[in-house]
Scaffold this active site. Sequence first.
Site, PDB file in Angstrom:
ATOM      1  N   LYS A 222       0.600   2.227 -30.728  1.00 18.00           N
ATOM      2  CA  LYS A 222       0.008   3.338 -31.468  1.00 18.00           C
ATOM      3  C   LYS A 222      -1.488   3.137 -31.717  1.00 18.00           C
ATOM      4  CE  LYS A 222       3.463   6.170 -31.854  1.00 18.00           C
ATOM      5  NZ  LYS A 222       4.190   6.536 -33.058  1.00 18.00           N
ATOM      6  N   ARG A 256      11.699   1.415 -31.105  1.00 16.94           N
ATOM      7  CA  ARG A 256      11.331   2.239 -29.949  1.00 16.94           C
ATOM      8  C   ARG A 256      10.073   1.650 -29.325  1.00 16.94           C
ATOM      9  NH1 ARG A 256       8.310   6.928 -28.770  1.00 16.94           N
ATOM     10  NH2 ARG A 256       9.336   8.332 -27.299  1.00 16.94           N
TER      11      ARG A 256
END
Length: 283
Positions: A222, A256
């Site tokens: 991210k 994930r």
Amino acid sequence: MHKSFSLKMGDKTLELGPIPLVMGILNVTPDSFSDGGEHNGTSDAVSQAKQMITEGAEIIDVGGESTRPGAQEVGAQAELDRIMPVLDALKLAGITTPVSIDTYKAIVGHQAIQAGASIINDVWGFQRDPELADVAAHYNTPSILMHWDVERDTTKDIIFELKRYFEKSIQIAECAGLSKSQIILDPGFGFAKTYKENFELLGRIDELCEFGYPVLVGFSRKSALGKLLGVEPKERVAATGATTVLAYGQGAHIFRAHDVQENHDVLQVAHATKYGPPPAREM
């Protein structure tokens, strides 16, 4: 200690507890922030799925629409055109690992489940298209409800705001007839969160676990990690592993990730440290 949960997937059961599960990301889109275009060919997607399973993925998450900041929304038919050949190919290849469908559209979820997907992963937590909850209830499908609240009150405590949002999502699920026992929560790292809030939330996963539902964490590559380290997405693998270990230590269940092997390995160490190691392997 990790709370244990059993979620029904047809005649199978998804067991969540002390043993962490890695969800491998299979984006079949041309514009995802980290791996856009890499696996949007059917044969490439199947090869990538097989590779992730070999590396330890327990779930394969198939997505046909990018949710990166600034990405163009695609219509349901375009999304189906991307994912359906892949789902069919995964089944034809004999892959039995559970597949989740990353969508917020009811029609996409419906057709994906008919094609073999067994988990719904909705980045809007049933609040963008509540009819997806009806689909989940009809098939009694485990559903991952993510927090993405672009209108939340940023002056209030972030965990308080997550709880308020999730209560609405769970109410939608219950009204549709989906049992609470089929729900997984995802705090939505990177979605309407500031740089600082992402790290605050990572340090408070234990409070989210207290809501009484399994928790999925998706901090993989991210932008908050890029802003912290000043590196591009594919150089954030080690940093992602750190977020995985930190979240697991607080009680999270599913992780994930783009880089399955690396996250699987760090979780093996974390699990062995917290609960004791399995028998030693031959070297």
